[in-house]
Design an enzyme around this catalytic site. Structure first.
Site, PDB file in Angstrom:
ATOM      1  CB  SER A 290      35.491   4.777   6.701  1.00 58.90           C
ATOM      2  OG  SER A 290      34.110   4.810   6.901  1.00 58.90           O
TER       3      SER A 290
ATOM      4  CG  ASP B 131      34.639  -1.230  10.982  1.00 64.66           C
ATOM      5  OD1 ASP B 131      35.315  -1.783  10.095  1.00 64.66           O
ATOM      6  OD2 ASP B 131      34.044  -0.147  10.814  1.00 64.66           O
TER       7      ASP B 131
ATOM      8  CG  HIS C  74      33.419  -0.030   7.040  1.00 61.65           C
ATOM      9  ND1 HIS C  74      33.701   0.580   8.235  1.00 61.65           N
ATOM     10  CD2 HIS C  74      33.291   0.976   6.140  1.00 61.65           C
ATOM     11  CE1 HIS C  74      33.734   1.885   8.072  1.00 61.65           C
ATOM     12  NE2 HIS C  74      33.493   2.163   6.804  1.00 61.65           N
TER      13      HIS C  74
END
Length: 436
Positions: free
Chosen positions: A241, A143, A89
């Site tokens: 992330s 992801d 992402h």
């Protein structure tokens, strides 16, 4: 001067040989060169990591060509001199390789820097972005992504490869204390990412507890890991992330990256732990991209045998109810997550005739070795079947009840990726990244 030439030539040759050896990054994986004696507490309002404490940590930075500035957006883990592991992402809005720069060996980073990095840091370009073929931008499924580095990074005192789980290792035990690292926000609505690398100790959380009604209510899939604390307070946040969730069996074992920072509701909230992509479910995919030999080099030589006492994903027998029985909740939450049905084990105290086992004639006694082998095969077959059935139910639910894009919902949304958006430097604080 003439007498010094041979000495200089030898030194140059020696340096070139060492550089060639280090470039491969084929040394031991998961080893820390330095560690904080205080054993960091948290990323959100917490403890900074020392230089060299996490040598596989990578800063993924968005590059703006008009002013040559770089802004930290995500983290990543160095696999070898050619590849970085991160979250898919991170590239939802920046998919071009020339939009990115990679910084290795950093403890401090400057947000919006437009000057070359200083030793021991190394800056590299991205040659290729490899996103999982089944990555779903809405549900955040699969992801995971890989970045091809160019030119290859040189490993040394402050840069080294991470370890990935062995195929035979299985999920880590619960309870298990692990670590997360990153340059993300130190609080939920911070103006920009942390300038120093932060580290935190977190506990792995059973997936059924993480999916319970008061927690994520079934929105965590079987390929995720939950880590944090029931009371919150310690967590990853925006800008973390793609970074690693790392565990080890004991002080003499290397750290193994068991998860990739993916998403969460807010930061450090009670019963809203960080959700990570489980790396052991994607070992075959990683091997298909970087090569099986390259993967083998970063897997621990002596894998820890899988445990059945505290499994990462608790096993439940397949439900007898058809897939259409599992309906969506009456009121949809404003943050979007994939819904996974909670398959409950019948209680041992239930005496209903419908739940009583069928009687069967006794079977002849078998040798102990045969019995153990048969039980092991049945356990593996049943677990594999249960996981396949669970994923099939998830897929059918997504087709029958397609999830809407977040932009179709009104009102406040408290779901956040752990991705940090960048903005030009100003005195105005920036809001946390909201997917829309």
């Amino acid at each position: 001067m003439v007498e010094m030439l041979p000495t200089v030539a030898v030194l140059v040759l020696a340096v070139s040989v060492v550089a060639k050896d280090n470039t491969t990054c084929d040394g031991p994986c998961g080893l820390r060169f330095r560690q904080n004696s205080q054993a960091g507490t948290r990323i959100v309002s917490g403890q900074s990591a020392q230089l060299g404490a996490w040598p596989w940590m990578v800063s993924l930075q968005i590059f703006t060509s008009h002013n040559s500035r770089r802004y930290h957006a995500c983290g990543g883990s160095l696999l070898n001199s050619h590849w970085v592991l991160t979250a898919a992402h991170c590239f939802d809005n920046k998919k071009k390789v020339y939009d990115w720069r990679l910084v290795f060996g950093a403890q401090e980073i400057e947000y919006g820097r437009n000057k070359p990095v200083k030793e021991p840091q190394q800056e590299r370009y991205v040659q290729k972005i490899v996103i999982h073929e089944k990555y779903n931008v809405v549900t955040e499924g699969n992801d995971i992504a890989l970045l091809k580095i160019t030119p290859p990074v040189t490993c040394g005192n402050f840069i080294g490869p991470c370890c990935l789980p062995h195929f035979k290792a299985g999920p880590p035990q619960i309870p298990h204390t692990c670590y997360v690292t990153g340059w993300g926000y130190i609080k939920e609505k911070a103006p920009r990412p942390s300038p120093v690398l932060m580290e935190a100790r977190v506990d792995l959380i059973d997936l059924d507890l993480c999916n319970s009604t008061q927690w994520y209510n079934g929105r965590v899939t079987s390929t995720n890991v939950c880590a944090g604390y029931p009371e919150g307070k310690i967590d990853t946040c925006q800008g973390d992330s793609g970074g690693p969730l790392m565990c080890r069996d004991n002080v003499d074992s290397p750290f193994v990256v068991v998860g990739i920072t993916s998403w969460g509701v807010g930061c450090a909230r009670a019963k809203r732990p960080g959700v990570y992509t489980a790396t052991w479910d994607y070992l075959d995919w990683i091997a298909s991209k970087i090569g099986p030999n390259a993967l083998h080099l970063i897997q621990p030589a002596t894998p820890h045998p899988p445990t059945t006492r505290h499994p990462m994903v608790s096993f439940h027998p397949p439900s007898l109810r058809p897939p259409w029985y599992f309906q969506h909740l009456p009121s949809r939450p404003l943050y979007l997550r994939p819904l996974r049905p909670l398959l409950h084990r019948p209680s041992s105290t239930q005496t209903s005739s419908s739940l009583m086992p069928l009687l069967s004639p006794p079977t002849p006694a078998q040798p102990a070795s045969f019995t153990i082998a048969t039980q092991h095969m049945r356990h593996r077959t049943t677990l594999s079947f249960a996981r396949r059935l669970q994923r099939l139910i998830e897929a059918l639910k997504m087709r029958t009840y397609p999830m809407k894009h977040p932009s179709q919902y009104s009102g406040p949304r408290n779901y956040h990726y752990r991705f940090s958006t960048f903005e030009p430097l100003s005195n105005k604080p920036s809001e946390p990244f909201l997917h829309s």
